[in-house]
Enzyme design. Structure first.
Site, PDB file in Angstrom:
ATOM      1  N   ARG A  36       6.145  -4.593   9.594  1.00  0.00           N
ATOM      2  CA  ARG A  36       7.073  -4.069   8.584  1.00  0.00           C
ATOM      3  C   ARG A  36       8.407  -4.814   8.598  1.00  0.00           C
ATOM      4  O   ARG A  36       9.045  -4.958   7.553  1.00  0.00           O
ATOM      5  CB  ARG A  36       7.302  -2.575   8.817  1.00  0.00           C
ATOM      6  CG  ARG A  36       6.127  -1.744   8.320  1.00  0.00           C
ATOM      7  CD  ARG A  36       6.363  -0.285   8.604  1.00  0.00           C
ATOM      8  NE  ARG A  36       5.458   0.559   7.844  1.00  0.00           N
ATOM      9  CZ  ARG A  36       5.443   1.879   7.919  1.00  0.00           C
ATOM     10  NH1 ARG A  36       6.284   2.501   8.735  1.00  0.00           N
ATOM     11  NH2 ARG A  36       4.593   2.588   7.193  1.00  0.00           N
ATOM     12  N   LYS A 219     -11.192  12.936   7.813  1.00  0.00           N
ATOM     13  CA  LYS A 219     -11.232  14.220   7.103  1.00  0.00           C
ATOM     14  C   LYS A 219     -11.334  14.091   5.589  1.00  0.00           C
ATOM     15  O   LYS A 219     -10.587  13.337   4.976  1.00  0.00           O
ATOM     16  CB  LYS A 219      -9.958  14.997   7.415  1.00  0.00           C
ATOM     17  CG  LYS A 219      -9.926  15.562   8.814  1.00  0.00           C
ATOM     18  CD  LYS A 219      -8.671  16.367   8.955  1.00  0.00           C
ATOM     19  CE  LYS A 219      -8.666  17.176  10.225  1.00  0.00           C
ATOM     20  NZ  LYS A 219      -7.331  17.765  10.419  1.00  0.00           N
TER      21      LYS A 219
HETATM   22  C1  3PG Z   1       5.500   6.089   7.813  1.00  0.00           C
HETATM   23  O1  3PG Z   1       5.338   5.350   8.785  1.00  0.00           O
HETATM   24  O2  3PG Z   1       4.650   6.915   7.456  1.00  0.00           O
HETATM   25  C2  3PG Z   1       6.749   5.911   7.006  1.00  0.00           C
HETATM   26  O3  3PG Z   1       7.688   5.162   7.705  1.00  0.00           O
HETATM   27  C3  3PG Z   1       7.315   7.232   6.564  1.00  0.00           C
HETATM   28  O4  3PG Z   1       7.591   8.040   7.657  1.00  0.00           O
HETATM   29  P1  3PG Z   1       7.389   9.620   7.543  1.00  0.00           P
HETATM   30  O5  3PG Z   1       5.928   9.863   7.335  1.00  0.00           O
HETATM   31  O6  3PG Z   1       7.912  10.174   8.835  1.00  0.00           O
HETATM   32  O7  3PG Z   1       8.197  10.065   6.355  1.00  0.00           O
END
Ligand code: 3PG
Ligand code: MG
Length: 417
Positions: A36, A219
């Site tokens: 990322r 699931k």
């Molecule tokens: C993730 O890794 O799913 C994203 O960075 C978003 O994070 P969150 O699901 O805690 O909002």
């Protein structure tokens, strides 16, 4: 009005950029997968190249208060290395005025984890379990109110706003959505976000046919909306992984101890019926690798998927299933893959998922458009070394899932206005 990063004049401007640097860290705070971070670099570098400066903001994890474990200071050095300039760090995202003001063209500042403030998510925190509904409502109202000042402060640091955080685009948070209102004529997508949107459009809007979706994972309940939306789009639907057993059981198959959700059986049957009606071909697993224990060292055997003996559970797709699926995949012009088809975390049961990765790579080589999106399948192709052998690997888990469900993502809507 939405701007574009290529035509926007960044000279002497400060850009506040929402990225998703929610990367996995080990117990010594080393980054175990920096995908990322790397994927946001083209945007960040472009701003600096064009004479702008950067205020970079992100969340990390799901802290409910200030917690050093979730500090973004752990990643500053790596971000500096990737960006090629030393990145400064603001220890409090709400007290970065002086540091932001002092930024010169070509310089960059990373703000501390936005989620150290409840205002980022706009949800009250620390409420006792026994509070009344009225108190809950009041707390919610209070945080929505204090969120306004939080957003305003972030916006005050910069001249323009870039959203490049696809992984968080499904959240309507301060930094992903609300802040855009402060930049009605100076907001834009970053390159990563643009790439993700194009990839989604390639499968949901402009798919070349035949179009096959492979939906796996454990699931049915978490993939129901995706399956339903896919029925409107695809020619072939391969249903694999743990969720497949609910479909097999619903049709009267014997699934032994395999994972399943009895309460989802009616929906599974409905999906099969709807597929028939629409002429969508469904490919469930016909043969399964079963184990006598949920363990890499368990005893295994290969059996028909609807004749799993008592005491055994399905762990991976069998060779017969993989052969049929391969033919479907190689006969497609567009392939979407979401969710592993076996317990790939255990090497003994990773063969099916690896085969799918190989099939996608082969299809890509033959000219098909292949997209891997959403959580575990992304981890699988990356770990297995196939990330650069498919057309596109998404950086979004939940965000990609919601996009595939056909939902509008708040992070995208905020820029488009
Ligand atoms: C993730 O890794 O799913 C994203 O960075 C978003 O994070 P969150 O699901 O805690 O909002
Ligand atoms: Mg998530």
């Amino acid at each position: 009005m939405q701007q574009h990063i290529d035509s926007y004049d960044f000279t002497g401007k400060k850009a506040i950029v929402r990225v998703d640097f929610n990367v996995p860290l080990d117990e010594n705070f080393n980054i175990t997968d920096d995908t990322r971070i790397r994927r946001a670099m083209p945007t960040l570098k472009k701003v600096l190249e064009k004479g702008g400066s950067l205020i970079i903001m992100s969340h990390l994890g799901r802290p409910k208060k200030v917690d050093p474990k979730f500090s973004l200071k752990h990643i500053v050095d790596h971000v500096s290395e990737c960006l090629g300039v030393p990145v400064q760090f603001a220890e409090d995202c709400q007290k970065a005025d002086a540091q932001a003001a002092a930024l010169k063209p070509g310089e960059a500042l990373l703000l501390e984890n936005l989620r150290f403030y409840a205002e980022e998510e706009g949800k009250p925190r620390g409420l006792a379990e026994d509070v009344s509904e009225d108190e809950k409502k009041a707390a919610k109202k209070a945080v929505k109110e204090s969120q306004k000042a939080f957003v305003k402060k972030l916006a005050s640091y910069a001249d323009c706003y870039i959203n490049d955080a696809f992984g968080t685009a499904h959240r309507a948070h301060a930094s992903t959505a609300l802040i855009a209102d402060y930049f009605p004529n100076d907001k834009m997508f970053g390159y990563l976000m643009e790439g993700e949107i194009a990839a989604i459009d390639n499968v949901l809007k402009n798919a070349k046919r035949p179009f096959t979706a492979i939906i796996g994972g454990s699931k049915v309940s978490s993939k129901l909306a995706v399956l339903e939306n896919m029925l409107e789009k695809v020619d072939n639907l391969i249903i694999g992984g743990g969720m497949g057993y609910t479909f097999l059981k619903a049709q009267g198959g014997k699934i032994g101890n395999s994972l399943h959700e009895d309460d989802l059986m009616p929906q599974a049957l409905e999906i099969l019926a709807k597929a028939k009606e629409k002429g969508v071909k469904i490919f469930l697993s016909v043969q399964t690798v079963v184990a006598d224990d949920f363990s890499n060292e368990a005893n295994t055997q290969i059996v028909p998927s609807t004749e799993i003996p008592d005491g055994w559970e399905g762990m991976d797709a069998g060779p017969e299933s993989l052969k049929i699926w391969k033919e479907v995949i190689l006969g497609s012009k567009t392939v979407l893959w979401n969710g592993p088809v076996g317990v790939f975390e255990m090497p003994t049961f990773a063969k099916g998922t690896l085969q799918i990765a190989e099939d996608l790579a082969e299809a890509t080589q033959q000219g098909a458009y292949t997209l891997v999106g959403g959580g575990d399948s992304v981890a699988a192709v990356t770990q297995m070394g196939y990330a650069d052998k498919v057309s596109y690997v998404s950086t979004g888990g939940g965000a990609m899932l919601e996009a595939l469900e056909g939902k509008d993502l708040p992070g995208i809507a905020a820029i488009r206005g």
